[in-house]
Design a protein around this motif. Structure first.
Motif, PDB file in Angstrom:
ATOM      1  N   VAL A  90      -8.190  -3.874  -0.044  1.00 41.96           N
ATOM      2  CA  VAL A  90      -8.030  -2.567  -0.682  1.00 41.96           C
ATOM      3  C   VAL A  90      -6.784  -1.874  -0.138  1.00 41.96           C
ATOM      4  O   VAL A  90      -5.994  -1.294  -0.901  1.00 41.96           O
ATOM      5  CB  VAL A  90      -9.274  -1.683  -0.454  1.00 41.96           C
ATOM      6  CG1 VAL A  90      -9.011  -0.258  -0.905  1.00 41.96           C
ATOM      7  CG2 VAL A  90     -10.472  -2.260  -1.218  1.00 41.96           C
ATOM      8  N   ASP A  91      -6.586  -1.936   1.173  1.00 41.52           N
ATOM      9  CA  ASP A  91      -5.401  -1.337   1.785  1.00 41.52           C
ATOM     10  C   ASP A  91      -4.131  -1.981   1.239  1.00 41.52           C
ATOM     11  O   ASP A  91      -3.128  -1.309   0.987  1.00 41.52           O
ATOM     12  CB  ASP A  91      -5.435  -1.489   3.308  1.00 41.52           C
ATOM     13  CG  ASP A  91      -6.479  -0.588   3.964  1.00 41.52           C
ATOM     14  OD1 ASP A  91      -6.984   0.327   3.286  1.00 41.52           O
ATOM     15  OD2 ASP A  91      -6.787  -0.815   5.145  1.00 41.52           O
ATOM     16  N   ARG A  95      -1.339   0.046  -1.291  1.00 41.81           N
ATOM     17  CA  ARG A  95      -0.154   0.429  -0.512  1.00 41.81           C
ATOM     18  C   ARG A  95       0.963   0.914  -1.441  1.00 41.81           C
ATOM     19  O   ARG A  95       1.156   0.362  -2.523  1.00 41.81           O
ATOM     20  CB  ARG A  95       0.334  -0.758   0.316  1.00 41.81           C
ATOM     21  CG  ARG A  95       1.440  -0.426   1.318  1.00 41.81           C
ATOM     22  CD  ARG A  95       1.895  -1.700   2.016  1.00 41.81           C
ATOM     23  NE  ARG A  95       0.828  -2.292   2.803  1.00 41.81           N
ATOM     24  CZ  ARG A  95       0.626  -2.049   4.089  1.00 41.81           C
ATOM     25  NH1 ARG A  95       1.428  -1.227   4.737  1.00 41.81           N
ATOM     26  NH2 ARG A  95      -0.361  -2.639   4.736  1.00 41.81           N
ATOM     27  N   ILE A  96       1.676   1.930  -1.024  1.00 40.88           N
ATOM     28  CA  ILE A  96       2.784   2.454  -1.814  1.00 40.88           C
ATOM     29  C   ILE A  96       4.091   2.263  -1.047  1.00 40.88           C
ATOM     30  O   ILE A  96       4.097   1.878   0.129  1.00 40.88           O
ATOM     31  CB  ILE A  96       2.595   3.957  -2.118  1.00 40.88           C
ATOM     32  CG1 ILE A  96       2.727   4.788  -0.825  1.00 40.88           C
ATOM     33  CG2 ILE A  96       1.274   4.214  -2.808  1.00 40.88           C
ATOM     34  CD1 ILE A  96       2.931   6.267  -1.056  1.00 40.88           C
ATOM     35  N   PHE A 213      -0.951   9.808   3.065  1.00 41.19           N
ATOM     36  CA  PHE A 213      -0.121   8.616   3.006  1.00 41.19           C
ATOM     37  C   PHE A 213       0.733   8.539   4.270  1.00 41.19           C
ATOM     38  O   PHE A 213       1.286   9.550   4.718  1.00 41.19           O
ATOM     39  CB  PHE A 213       0.791   8.641   1.781  1.00 41.19           C
ATOM     40  CG  PHE A 213       0.065   8.420   0.483  1.00 41.19           C
ATOM     41  CD1 PHE A 213      -0.157   7.132   0.017  1.00 41.19           C
ATOM     42  CD2 PHE A 213      -0.406   9.485  -0.272  1.00 41.19           C
ATOM     43  CE1 PHE A 213      -0.831   6.917  -1.181  1.00 41.19           C
ATOM     44  CE2 PHE A 213      -1.085   9.288  -1.457  1.00 41.19           C
ATOM     45  CZ  PHE A 213      -1.287   7.992  -1.916  1.00 41.19           C
ATOM     46  N   PHE A 214       0.855   7.336   4.803  1.00 38.60           N
ATOM     47  CA  PHE A 214       1.632   7.117   6.018  1.00 38.60           C
ATOM     48  C   PHE A 214       2.931   6.379   5.704  1.00 38.60           C
ATOM     49  O   PHE A 214       3.093   5.828   4.614  1.00 38.60           O
ATOM     50  CB  PHE A 214       0.788   6.341   7.036  1.00 38.60           C
ATOM     51  CG  PHE A 214      -0.430   7.098   7.481  1.00 38.60           C
ATOM     52  CD1 PHE A 214      -0.384   7.919   8.594  1.00 38.60           C
ATOM     53  CD2 PHE A 214      -1.609   7.021   6.757  1.00 38.60           C
ATOM     54  CE1 PHE A 214      -1.493   8.645   8.995  1.00 38.60           C
ATOM     55  CE2 PHE A 214      -2.735   7.744   7.148  1.00 38.60           C
ATOM     56  CZ  PHE A 214      -2.675   8.560   8.264  1.00 38.60           C
ATOM     57  N   ALA A 215       3.842   6.381   6.672  1.00 35.38           N
ATOM     58  CA  ALA A 215       5.176   5.830   6.449  1.00 35.38           C
ATOM     59  C   ALA A 215       5.168   4.349   6.101  1.00 35.38           C
ATOM     60  O   ALA A 215       6.111   3.844   5.490  1.00 35.38           O
ATOM     61  CB  ALA A 215       6.048   6.076   7.682  1.00 35.38           C
ATOM     62  N   THR A 218       0.406   2.888   3.683  1.00 37.74           N
ATOM     63  CA  THR A 218      -1.052   2.895   3.636  1.00 37.74           C
ATOM     64  C   THR A 218      -1.558   4.324   3.449  1.00 37.74           C
ATOM     65  O   THR A 218      -0.811   5.293   3.608  1.00 37.74           O
ATOM     66  CB  THR A 218      -1.651   2.308   4.927  1.00 37.74           C
ATOM     67  OG1 THR A 218      -1.201   3.076   6.059  1.00 37.74           O
ATOM     68  CG2 THR A 218      -1.226   0.855   5.106  1.00 37.74           C
ATOM     69  N   ARG A 219      -2.824   4.426   3.104  1.00 36.56           N
ATOM     70  CA  ARG A 219      -3.408   5.743   2.851  1.00 36.56           C
ATOM     71  C   ARG A 219      -4.785   5.855   3.496  1.00 36.56           C
ATOM     72  O   ARG A 219      -5.453   4.854   3.749  1.00 36.56           O
ATOM     73  CB  ARG A 219      -3.534   5.992   1.353  1.00 36.56           C
ATOM     74  CG  ARG A 219      -4.646   5.236   0.679  1.00 36.56           C
ATOM     75  CD  ARG A 219      -4.746   5.538  -0.805  1.00 36.56           C
ATOM     76  NE  ARG A 219      -3.694   4.893  -1.584  1.00 36.56           N
ATOM     77  CZ  ARG A 219      -3.458   5.142  -2.862  1.00 36.56           C
ATOM     78  NH1 ARG A 219      -4.206   6.010  -3.508  1.00 36.56           N
ATOM     79  NH2 ARG A 219      -2.495   4.515  -3.515  1.00 36.56           N
TER      80      ARG A 219
END
Length: 237
Positions: A90-91, A95-96, A213-215, A218-219
């Protein structure tokens, strides 16, 4: 050791995915109509565990057998290492690319050296957002981009507009979220990125607030405490 095991499992997963393309397409053709008339299956991939097939619908992960007769809803966890393989997938699929976020449409606050960076989707009427913002008060050396994701009510839109149009947006935001002080009414001529942020949130499948959201892309959906946030930030290089 656990991280190495997880990496090996995901690598094996990818290898199986390439080898079983034909059968995956067959399973997808069978399972999609069985999920409902509006269901859209993004992908079907054979997994390295017990002959199951992963069925991805957006960022949701389900499992089925090779005949698409049974549907398994839940998480797959390694009983030796307790690695949660479903969460890892899921991660991965959610991911963005952080650099692609339109940060000009967010409020920006820099604390300390600002080296650690997060982006948060928040609604001004969200109680969990207020709790998370209080947590952020105790976090140093961080840059926070806050997207006003006004999804809870029309009042959220009005509050968000007044905050965005304030002379000091970040102060107006903190005044409201931390102290309940309402921002001055916005001028009629002031425009906001409200619609743009709504579209962005839909594109990123942000379904609730806060979403962090992290650098590394991931969220984490939902508010986390200071300890959890520091632990997550420590994993990002």
């Amino acid at each position: 050791m656990q991280k190495l095991a997880l990496a090996a499992m995901l690598a094996l997963f990818s290898a199986w995915a390439v080898a079983e393309t034909g059968q995956e397409l067959a399973v997808k053709k069978m399972i999609e109509p069985r999920l409902g008339p509006d269901a859209k299956v993004d992908s079907v991939t054979k997994t390295p565990y017990s002959g199951l097939y992963e069925v991805r619908v957006g960022s949701d992960i389900l499992y089925t057998d090779e005949k698409a007769k049974y549907l398994f809803i839940g998480r797959i966890v390694d009983t030796k290492t307790y690695q949660d393989y479903t969460k890892a997938r899921v991660d991965e699929v959610s991911r963005i690319k952080f650099a692609d976020l339109p940060l000009a449409s967010a409020m920006k606050v820099v604390k300390g050296n600002g080296k650690r960076v997060i982006a948060v989707f928040e609604d001004p009427n969200c109680g969990y957002c207020k709790r998370f913002d209080k947590t952020l008060q105790g976090i140093d050396n961080i840059t926070v981009y806050t997207f006003l994701y006004n999804i809870l009510s029309e009042d959220s839109v009005a509050k968000g507009r007044d905050i965005w149009c304030s002379a000091d947006r970040s102060k107006a935001w903190d005044d409201w979220m931390l102290n309940g002080k309402v921002a001055p009414a916005a001028a009629a001529s002031c425009t906001t990125p409200h619609e743009k942020v709504l579209e962005l949130g839909k594109k990123l499948k942000v379904t609730g607030t806060p979403t962090i959201f992290f650098a590394d892309g991931t969220r984490i959906p939902g508010a986390i405490d200071a300890r959890g946030l520091e632990a997550k930030l420590a994993t990002i290089k």
